[in-house]
Every structure is written in structure tokens, then in C-alpha cells.
Design a protein around this motif. Structure first.
Motif, PDB file in Angstrom:
ATOM      1  N   TRP A   1       0.848  -1.187   0.000  1.00  0.00           N
ATOM      2  CA  TRP A   1       0.000   0.000   0.000  1.00  0.00           C
ATOM      3  C   TRP A   1       0.884   1.237   0.000  1.00  0.00           C
ATOM      4  N   ASP A   2       0.596   2.154  -0.903  1.00  0.00           N
ATOM      5  CA  ASP A   2       1.326   3.419  -0.880  1.00  0.00           C
ATOM      6  C   ASP A   2       0.931   4.240   0.338  1.00  0.00           C
ATOM      7  N   TYR A   3      -0.317   4.069   0.779  1.00  0.00           N
ATOM      8  CA  TYR A   3      -0.728   4.636   2.066  1.00  0.00           C
ATOM      9  C   TYR A   3      -1.765   3.712   2.695  1.00  0.00           C
ATOM     10  N   TYR A   4      -1.591   3.492   3.997  1.00  0.00           N
ATOM     11  CA  TYR A   4      -2.455   2.581   4.750  1.00  0.00           C
ATOM     12  C   TYR A   4      -2.787   3.240   6.075  1.00  0.00           C
ATOM     13  N   LEU A   5      -4.060   3.263   6.425  1.00  0.00           N
ATOM     14  CA  LEU A   5      -4.493   3.714   7.750  1.00  0.00           C
ATOM     15  C   LEU A   5      -5.725   2.903   8.091  1.00  0.00           C
ATOM     16  N   GLY A   6      -5.525   1.802   8.822  1.00  0.00           N
ATOM     17  CA  GLY A   6      -6.633   0.880   8.983  1.00  0.00           C
ATOM     18  C   GLY A   6      -6.766   0.272  10.360  1.00  0.00           C
ATOM     19  N   VAL A   7      -7.997  -0.123  10.646  1.00  0.00           N
ATOM     20  CA  VAL A   7      -8.314  -0.906  11.833  1.00  0.00           C
ATOM     21  C   VAL A   7      -8.823  -2.258  11.353  1.00  0.00           C
ATOM     22  N   ASN A   8      -8.305  -3.319  11.961  1.00  0.00           N
ATOM     23  CA  ASN A   8      -8.717  -4.659  11.547  1.00  0.00           C
ATOM     24  C   ASN A   8      -9.506  -5.303  12.671  1.00  0.00           C
TER      25      ASN A   8
ATOM     26  N   ILE B   1       4.145  -0.789   6.998  1.00  0.00           N
ATOM     27  CA  ILE B   1       3.053  -0.468   7.912  1.00  0.00           C
ATOM     28  C   ILE B   1       3.550  -0.570   9.342  1.00  0.00           C
ATOM     29  N   GLY B   2       3.302   0.473  10.112  1.00  0.00           N
ATOM     30  CA  GLY B   2       3.758   0.519  11.487  1.00  0.00           C
ATOM     31  C   GLY B   2       2.847  -0.243  12.431  1.00  0.00           C
ATOM     32  N   PRO B   3       3.174  -0.214  13.725  1.00  0.00           N
ATOM     33  CA  PRO B   3       2.362  -0.925  14.711  1.00  0.00           C
ATOM     34  C   PRO B   3       1.026  -0.232  14.965  1.00  0.00           C
ATOM     35  N   VAL B   4       0.094  -0.986  15.505  1.00  0.00           N
ATOM     36  CA  VAL B   4      -1.185  -0.415  15.901  1.00  0.00           C
ATOM     37  C   VAL B   4      -0.963   0.585  17.027  1.00  0.00           C
TER      38      VAL B   4
END
Length: 489
Positions: free
Chosen positions: A159-166, A185-188
Motif C-alpha cells: 500500500w502506498d498509504y495505509y491507515l486501517g483498523v482490523n 506499515i507501522g504498529p497499531v
């Protein structure tokens, strides 16, 4: 490195997976009979940007463009008004994670193995690509924001940009989300930047404003209005004093749910009685919080569209709007989803892209979540992979290809689990619905004449007058279960 499609086609996973030869083996009812011709997706030869707006539990009738008496959703309405609206759109498994997997892979749950919400922490099988894999290979920048809730959050993808909750639910004012850029992708972490869907939109706008030479593919997946039903502070008094009417079937539980099978009666997703974390205590509370969440989404969609309008990029952007599933808002005194009844399975579906879709079109054919991935490929001018089980919805718009589907398979698996809804499956046609509750003994069934009984009030199973229809639907269900292969563990 070989292309994704070639990697996938080499795998033989009929027994170990989901049948790589589906494109050739499945009936035209399920998949395209022939690959598409690659089309120039824009007048200047450039591929369009893509926005896949995927709302959380939005019913098909919860839009002002659908005639809702209370909701005002001008920005989501714009997609349908300036494009094509599909009036009969459905999910094939009314649960968050499985529905999202079907939208991304173009495949039924039984073929991907993404059966329920319990599997969200395992990676999506590596032999099943998602449509953004193909777009990435074709030169797109990719972005996903919001509630991902799909097999490991799709973190293993680039992902070029990711901001998510799973996760199925979160505190909307202190959400736990992971952020990443350029494939890392960094840590939660806990975010404390106001209402979650507002700050997610802020981040998206920051990303969209960056200079780029490539087209972008944005998965805009808001969390609202999922439990715990937090409202934006600006909407705390929205709908105060407004009367919420009861659905016609609201009091059926007080009458013993006449005609409904035992698993329907014993499910826990009842307003005022469930002890799950999603509990709601009244239809007024449920509906007003739910509607307020959709208003917040619409406002944020409007912010995205304003940016595209201001930068003259709107007409170069293909926009698809749908939802992972519908939602019960008091029918049979129930909430939540899961059941194969209309409020649970029907979703909005609209596409705006002036280069391919004329404004104001309305289509009545039955389209599904498995049609989203092939539609994306068609919109951007890429060949549709053979393993996709759905079809491009543009076939309906353009009136081309084999005859459109006349029936489709619904399959729900999660049990035991939240809301205690037993596994069931069924077939829906334009006029009838047949449901099989197959895990208990004796099995129980439901049959509805949707043309004459759209509210599914009268279970006709076993009625001699409907014997021929019942037999036909049983045969159609059996055929679909054969045609759509089941992934083996």
C-alpha cells in the motif's frame, strides 16, 4: 517476475483451494464466458483513478436517493444521479470480513475460505490475489483507509498509504489503527484526533494532495455506523424529537415469529435482549445513531468530492459505492445482519464514471459483491482474471455478453459466534427466495414469494400451491453448490 495473473493460473488448487479453472468451468450465470477486450478507459488514453467507497452495514434503502424519509445523503446520491444505480444489489455472505474478501477477490466465501469474522487474523491465502494487486502491477498507487477487517487487515499487500483498523468495532474517538506508507506499515497505535472517520478523511485528503504521475486506487472504507454507534459531536442532537416508525414485522416476536424456523427464533440479535457488546436497547436509539453515522459518512465523502472537483479530477475518477452488508433496523424486532432476509443482504450499488457510464441509468438486474472486483478491472481497462466468479456490472450497463444471472447463492457460516445465528444457505431469484437451515436435525426451510410478499412475512415452504416452485429452487440451490467449488482446508 511473471505477472500476477500468470502466477495464479499456474496454481492447481481445485482440491487445495478454490479452483483455478473457474473461468472456463463455471456457468455463464457466475462468470464471464469470454475475457474482455482491453478498452481505452479515458479519452486521452490514461487509466482512470478509482475510488471504492465501501460503507459499513448500509442498507440499500438508507439513502435519500432511495427515497428514505429522514436521511439526507447528497454526496452519496451524486454517484447514482451522475452514473448508474443498481436497484437490486446483494452481498453473498452478510458478515463484515467475508463480504470484504468477496468484494476484493471476486469470489464466494466457500471458494476463498474467508468464511467468517473469526478468520480475520490469518492472511488471505497467497494463491488468491485481490484486485488491487492487479492495479498495482498496472502502475496504480494504492491506498486503503478505515475499517479494513479482512484477513490480517491486508497488511501483507503493498500500500502506498495505509491507515486501517482490523477489528469489528473500535472507540471512534480513540481508535486503534495502524498507519503505513510505501509498503511499510507501522504498529497499531491509539489515535486521539477527533471523530475517527473525520480524521481518516483528513489523512486521505493529505495523500490525495501529494503530487503524483500515476493514477490512484483509493479504498475508502469508513467504520460508521457499526457498533458501538458513536456519533460525531456535531450530530449529538440530530433527529431529536423525530419519530421512528416501527417496521410492519416489529411485533412478530410477541406472536412467536409465525412461520419462522427455530434457528431464526433463537438467534440473539434482538433489540433490547441481546447481551453482546453490540447491544441496543430501543429502535429509536438504534435508528437515530445509525442514521447519524451515515450523515457523517456523507459529509466526509463530500469533502473528498470537493477536492476532486476543485482539481478537475472528478470526471477522471471512477467511483463505486457499495456496502459490505445490509442491516436489520427493527424488522422482527432484530438488529445486526447475518440472516438471508432482505434487510440483511440488500446493499446500495452505484457507479459514476462519465467516460463509461451515462448519468441517470437505473438497472434492475441482480448484482453482487463478487461483481465488484471484475467491474473494477473492466473500468480501468484490464483483463478480468479467470478465477473471478462474478461479472463486470458494465455488462449490464452495456447490454453485452451472456444473459445475466437469474439466481445466486447465499451462504452464511459463523457459528457458534456473536448473535448466535446458525449457518444457513439459500438461493434468491428475481421473484422468490429459498433458505435452508441445514445444520440441525431435522432441517428447516423458508420460502418466500418476493413479488407478492416483499417483507417476507409468509413462509410458504410446504405449501402445496408452491410445490413446483419449491422443487425448482431446491434444484437451483443444489446446482449452485456444485458450480461454486468449496475450498478445502
Amino acid at each position: 517476475m511473471d505477472s500476477i495473473g500468470k502466477q495464479f493460473d499456474r496454481r492447481q488448487f481445485v482440491q487445495g483451494g478454490a479452483a483455478a479453472a473457474l473461468g472456463a468451468a463455471v456457468a455463464p450465470n457466475l462468470a464471464r464466458a469470454l475475457p474482455i477486450e482491453e478498452e481505452a478507459p479515458a479519452k486521452d488514453g490514461k487509466k482512470p483513478n478509482l475510488i471504492f467507497l465501501y460503507t459499513e452495514g448500509q442498507r440499500w434503502d438508507c439513502l435519500s436517493s432511495a427515497g428514505h424519509p429522514l436521511l439526507k445523503t447528497p454526496n452519496m446520491d451524486r454517484i447514482a444521479h451522475e452514473g448508474v444505480k443498481f436497484e437490486n444489489a446483494f452481498c453473498t455472505n452478510a458478515l463484515c470480513a467475508p463480504a470484504r474478501a468477496s468484494a476484493m477477490t471476486g469470489m464466494w466465501s466457500r471458494s476463498t475460505g474467508a468464511l467468517d469474522n473469526k478468520t480475520v487474523n490469518t492472511p488471505l491465502p497467497s494463491d488468491i490475489p485481490v484486485f488491487t494487486d492487479y492495479l498495482l502491477e498496472a502502475g496504480y498507487e494504492t491506498c486503503v483507509v478505515g475499517k479494513v477487517h479482512m484477513r490480517n487487515g491486508m497488511k501483507e499487500k503493498h500500500w502506498d498509504y495505509y491507515l486501517g483498523v482490523n477489528a469489528p468495532a473500535t472507540n471512534y474517538y480513540k481508535p486503534k489503527m495502524a498507519e503505513g506508507k510505501n509498503g511499510k506499515i507501522g504498529p497499531v497505535q491509539v489515535w486521539n484526533e477527533g471523530y475517527c472517520d473525520d480524521f481518516v478523511t483528513d489523512r486521505v485528503l493529505d495523500w490525495l494532495k501529494q503530487p503524483r504521475e500515476k493514477p490512484f486506487a483509493l479504498l475508502l472504507w469508513y467504520m460508521t455506523p457499526h457498533a458501538p454507534y458513536f456519533r460525531a459531536r456535531r450530530h449529538l442532537d440530530l433527529y431529536n424529537g423525530v419519530k421512528i416508525p416501527k417496521p410492519a414485522s416489529f411485533d412478530d416476536d410477541l406472536k412467536g415469529y409465525p412461520g419462522k424456523p427455530t434457528p431464526f427464533k433463537t438467534a440473539d440479535n434482538k433489540i433490547g435482549t441481546t447481551d453482546t457488546g453490540d447491544a441496543v436497547r430501543s429502535i429509536e436509539e438504534l435508528c437515530k445513531d445509525y442514521y447519524s453515522g451515515l450523515v457523517a459518512i456523507d459529509e466526509n465523502v463530500g469533502r473528498i468530492f470537493k477536492h476532486l472537483d476543485d482539481t478537475k479530477a472528478m470526471d477522471d475518477t471512477a467511483v463505486i459505492h457499495s456496502s459490505d452488508h445490509g442491516y436489520l433496523l427493527g424488522e422482527w424486532r432484530l438488529f445486526d445482519k447475518r440472516l438471508m432476509h432482505e434487510p440483511s443482504i440488500r446493499v446500495p450499488m452505484a457507479i459514476r464514471y462519465p467516460n463509461r457510464v451515462k448519468a441517470g441509468a437505473v438497472k434492475k438486474e441482480m448484482v453482487l459483491d463478487v461483481d465488484i472486483a471484475p467491474t473494477v478491472m473492466d473500468l480501468v481497462g484490464l483483463p478480468i482474471p479467470k478465477q473471478f466468479q462474478g461479472r463486470s456490472m458494465l455488462d449490464v450497463v452495456d447490454n453485452k455478453g451472456p444473459a445475466w444471472r437469474k439466481e445466486w447463492l447465499y451462504d452464511y457460516y459463523e457459528f457458534p459466534g456473536a448473535e448466535n445465528v446458525a449457518p444457513h444457505r439459500g438461493v434468491r431469484t428475481d421473484t422468490h427466495k429459498f433458505i435452508q437451515w441445514y445444520t440441525q436435525s431435522p432441517q428447516e426451510f423458508e420460502l418466500y414469494d418476493l413479488k407478492n410478499d416483499p417483507n417476507e412475512a409468509h413462509n410458504l415452504y410446504g405449501d402445496p400451491k408452491y410445490a413446483a416452485i419449491q422443487k425448482d429452487l431446491e434444484a437451483r440451490l443444489a446446482k449452485l453448490l456444485t458450480e461454486i467449488p468449496e475450498r478445502k482446508a
